[in-house]
Scaffold this active site. Structure first.
Site, short mmCIF file in Angstrom:
data_model
loop_
_atom_site.label_atom_id
_atom_site.label_comp_id
_atom_site.label_asym_id
_atom_site.label_seq_id
_atom_site.Cartn_x
_atom_site.Cartn_y
_atom_site.Cartn_z
N HIS A 1 32.55 30.10 -24.21
CA HIS A 1 31.33 30.21 -23.40
C HIS A 1 30.23 30.85 -24.24
O HIS A 1 30.50 31.74 -25.05
CB HIS A 1 31.61 31.04 -22.14
CG HIS A 1 30.49 30.94 -21.15
ND1 HIS A 1 29.33 31.67 -21.30
CD2 HIS A 1 30.33 30.18 -20.04
CE1 HIS A 1 28.51 31.35 -20.30
NE2 HIS A 1 29.10 30.45 -19.53
N GLU B 1 27.28 22.75 -22.14
CA GLU B 1 26.39 23.71 -21.48
C GLU B 1 25.25 24.08 -22.42
O GLU B 1 25.42 24.97 -23.27
CB GLU B 1 27.16 24.98 -21.12
CG GLU B 1 28.28 24.78 -20.13
CD GLU B 1 28.55 26.05 -19.34
OE1 GLU B 1 28.47 26.00 -18.11
OE2 GLU B 1 28.82 27.10 -19.94
N GLY C 1 28.11 28.45 -12.53
CA GLY C 1 28.06 29.91 -12.53
C GLY C 1 27.47 30.43 -11.24
O GLY C 1 28.14 30.54 -10.21
P1 PGA Z 1 24.92 28.84 -14.26
O1 PGA Z 1 26.09 29.24 -15.29
O2 PGA Z 1 25.49 27.79 -13.35
O3 PGA Z 1 24.58 30.11 -13.57
O4 PGA Z 1 23.81 28.30 -15.08
C1 PGA Z 1 26.91 28.28 -15.87
C2 PGA Z 1 27.83 28.93 -16.86
O5 PGA Z 1 27.47 29.95 -17.46
O6 PGA Z 1 28.96 28.45 -17.07
#
Ligand code: PGA
Length: 244
Positions: free
Chosen positions: A96, A166, A228
Site C-alpha cells: 500500500h 491505486e 478506504g
Molecule cells: P480511499 O483509500 O478509498 O480512502 O481513497 C483507498 C486505499 O487507500 O486503499
C-alpha cells in the site's frame, strides 16, 4: 471472481455496529462463489471481527499488511506465520502506498509476497504512481518497475495474486481517477503480467464510493475495488457491494 476489499486502516469504528449496518443494507448481493468481500481491520481487531462476522454469508477477513521477516526479534511486526494461525485469513494487502511511504521498497514488498504465498494467503499487491510521475509522462515505466519487482517469481503462476491499481493522488482525496486513465493503467498492468504468464485479477482503488463504483466496475478488465474511506460506513459499503 470479483473482489470488494475494505481497508479500514488505523481508523476507530464500532465493529458490531458496522456489521449490523452492512447486513441490514446489503439485500441480496452476489454469493461468495462469485464475489469475495474482504474486510481488513487492524491487527488487534482481526480476532474480534472474525468472531462477530462468523454468522455472515458474505464477509471475509483480511490483513492490512504483514512483515517480510520470519518470526523473531522484530519489535512491532506481525509475521505471515502469525496470520496463518487464523484459518479465516485468506487475503493480505501489501505494498500500500502508505506503507511504501513508511519505507517499504519494491524488494520488501516482494519478500512480503513470498512469505504470504508460503502460507497460502493471497497477496493483494498495491501499485500506483504519484501525481508527479503521472504528470511527467512516466506512469507506465513506473508501474512496470513495480510489477517487474515480483512478477518473475515462478510460484506466482500457480498461486493466486491480486493486483490493486491505486494512483497515489486519488487515495483519500475524494477525487477518483478518470475512467480513461484507470483503463489505460489497468490494461497496461494486465498486458505486462500476461507477458509473464501471470493471470491476475486487477482491482481499482482511490476514492471509490457508492456513487462512482458502478461506472468503474463497468470497465471490462476491472475485477473489483479496494475501498478506504467509504468502507468505514457499513451502509455505504453495502451499497458498493450491490453494484457488483
Ligand atoms: P480511499 O483509500 O478509498 O480512502 O481513497 C483507498 C486505499 O487507500 O486503499
Amino acid at each position: 471472481m470479483k473482489y470488494l476489499i475494505a481497508n479500514w486502516k488505523m481508523n476507530s469504528l464500532d465493529i458490531s455496529d458496522w456489521i449490523l449496518k452492512f447486513e441490514n443494507n446489503c439485500g441480496e448481493i452476489s454469493s461468495r462463489e462469485t464475489l469475495q468481500i474482504v474486510i481488513c481491520p487492524n491487527f488487534l481487531q482481526i480476532p474480534f471481527f472474525i468472531e462477530k462476522s462468523a454468522f455472515s454469508k458474505y464477509l471475509l477477513t483480511g490483513s492490512q499488511d504483514v512483515s517480510e521477516k520470519d518470526p523473531g526479534p522484530f519489535t512491532g511486526q506481525v509475521s505471515s506465520k502469525h496470520l496463518s494461525n487464523f484459518s479465516e485469513i485468506d487475503y493480505c494487502i501489501v505494498g500500500h502506498s502508505e506503507q511504501r511511504m513508511a519505507g517499504d521498497t519494491n524488494a520488501i514488498v516482494f519478500q512480503k509476497i513470498q512469505k504470504l504465498i508460503n502460507e497460502k494467503i493471497s497477496p493483494i499487491v498495491c501499485v500506483g504512481e504519484s501525481l508527479e510521475t503521472k504528470e511527467s509522462g512516466d506512469r507506465e515505466n513506473f508501474l512496470f518497475k513495480q510489477l517487474e519487482s515480483f512478477s518473475n517469481f515462478e510460484n506466482l503462476k500457480s498461486n493466486s495474486i491480486i493486483i490493486a491499481y491505486e494512483p497515489i493522488w486519488a487515495i483519500g482525496t475524494g477525487i477518483s481517477a478518470e475512467i480513461s486513465s484507470i483503463r489505460e493503467s489497468i490494461d497496461f498492468i494486465k498486458a505486462t503480467l500476461e507477458t509473464k504468464n501471470i493471470q491476475s485479477e486487477i482491482l481499482y482503488g482511490g476514492s471509490v464510493n457508492a456513487a462512482n463504483s458502478k461506472e468503474i466496475l463497468s470497465e471490462k478488465n476491472i475485477s473489483g475495488l479496494l475501498v478506504g474511506n467509504a468502507s468505514l460506513d457499513g451502509e455505504e459499503f453495502a451499497k458498493i457491494a450491490q453494484n457488483f
